[in-house]
Design an enzyme around this catalytic site. Structure first.
Site, PDB file in Angstrom:
ATOM      1  CE  LYS A   5       7.388  76.950  40.258  1.00 49.80           C
ATOM      2  NZ  LYS A   5       6.426  76.658  39.174  1.00 49.80           N
TER       3      LYS A   5
ATOM      4  NE  ARG B  70       6.059  78.227  35.409  1.00 49.25           N
ATOM      5  CZ  ARG B  70       6.430  76.964  35.270  1.00 49.25           C
ATOM      6  NH1 ARG B  70       5.914  76.202  34.313  1.00 49.25           N
ATOM      7  NH2 ARG B  70       7.315  76.442  36.100  1.00 49.25           N
TER       8      ARG B  70
END
Length: 336
Positions: free
Chosen positions: A78, A122
């Site tokens: 990410k 998340r």
């Protein structure tokens, strides 16, 4: 040359695959935490990229790589950038992100997807999962400090996962942010009361579950504000005073190595000889896997200090990539 393609998933594609609800994220995060506790991962410490003029704690780009093992191994990264002034200066969300997934056999990229929604959801799922193991039974009141986009996802997840919640206490130095949060949830949850407090202390004192969602760079919540039995999910990391880490019945992190760095509160206490890995109750995955008990009594004050792991992003991205593959969602792009 063999035809190599990768799948691109926009935020709209992700929403079409179920990212508008917390269930997928809760499922994925539980799996990721179990893989973490079992050691089925490789996760280098994430570097923070900063440069002159990027002076706020939220002004940085972070690279978060991870290899995730288990039945469907995959690797990924990410790349998440943030600027504190984005909303006021550019009318943009504070953070943006992309996630790239790579096949674990060839190391070729197989997917690229918008990452800010996954990142926010998340993070909320960490609180959602931890609440199951660390909140006292029958809790009813949650308090949210800071009411921006991260807080909105936290409230969404907690209300979707825990029907017993009857009151959401809110504080933000910008009252309009709290009003905006209420407008998103009050109609959908008519049985839930939403209370805006005039001070952080007032909101904190009501909490059975307390979630910090600010961009504060200085702690301001002392132990004396927190009532017995409270579970604290310290999402924004810097809000909780040092004495809470030393006086709480249990301190839990997602990953010790990730938490003990960057001059955050735990790292400061370790360097001063006031805290150590041995004083830590557990990493969250150990509790989810059943290796360590979470809460022993309703009176315990339990502090979770999750730095956020690349595992969290990659396990969720893997879930949506697999869903996209099965439904042929998104856009296939040629690599060459």
């Amino acid at each position: 040359m063999q035809h190599i393609k990768l799948r691109y998933l926009s935020q709209s594609d992700l929403l079409g695959l179920g990212a508008d609800h917390s269930n997928a994220f809760i499922e994925a995060i539980e799996e990721g935490l179990k893989l973490h506790a079992g050691g089925h991962f490789i996760q280098p410490l994430k570097p923070y990229l900063r440069w002159p003029g990027a002076d706020h704690i939220a002004d940085r780009i972070i690279a978060m790589p991870c290899y995730l093992g288990g039945d469907n191994p995959i690797a990924g990264i990410k790349w998440i950038g943030s600027r504190q002034h984005n909303p006021s200066r550019f009318h943009l969300p504070r953070a943006s992100a992309l996630i790239i997934l790579n096949d674990a056999q060839t190391n070729y990229p197989v997917a690229i997807m918008e990452g800010s929604l996954i990142s926010a959801m998340r993070t909320a799922a960490i609180t959602g999962v931890a609440t199951k193991y660390l909140a006292r039974s029958g809790f009813s009141d949650i308090s949210i400090i800071g009411c921006g986009p991260i807080a909105q996802m936290q409230v969404k997840t907690l209300l979707e996962q825990y029907e017993q919640i009857n009151t959401v206490h809110l504080f933000d130095i910008n009252k309009a942010a709290a009003d905006n949060l209420i407008s998103q949830f009050a109609t959908k949850y008519p049985g839930v009361g939403f209370v805006i407090h005039d001070s952080a202390r007032s909101a904190v004192e009501q909490a059975d579950v307390l979630v910090t969602c600010t961009v504060s760079d200085k702690p301001y919540i002392p132990f004396e504000w927190i009532k017995k039995g409270c579970f604290v999910s310290n999402i924004s990391i810097m809000d909780i005073e040092r004495d809470v880490f030393l006086k709480a019945d249990k301190v839990i992190v997602d990953d010790w190595d990730q938490s003990n760095r960057e001059k955050k509160v735990i790292n400061q206490l370790v360097e001063e000889g006031l805290f150590s890995r041995e004083q830590l109750h557990a990493e969250l995955g150990e509790i989810v896997l059943g290796q360590v008990t979470g809460r022993h009594s309703d009176d315990e004050i339990i502090l979770l200090n999750p730095m956020g792991m690349a595992i969290d992003d990659i396990v969720c991205a893997r879930w949506f990539y697999q869903a996209a593959e099965s439904k042929n969602a998104g856009t296939e792009l040629p690599l060459f």
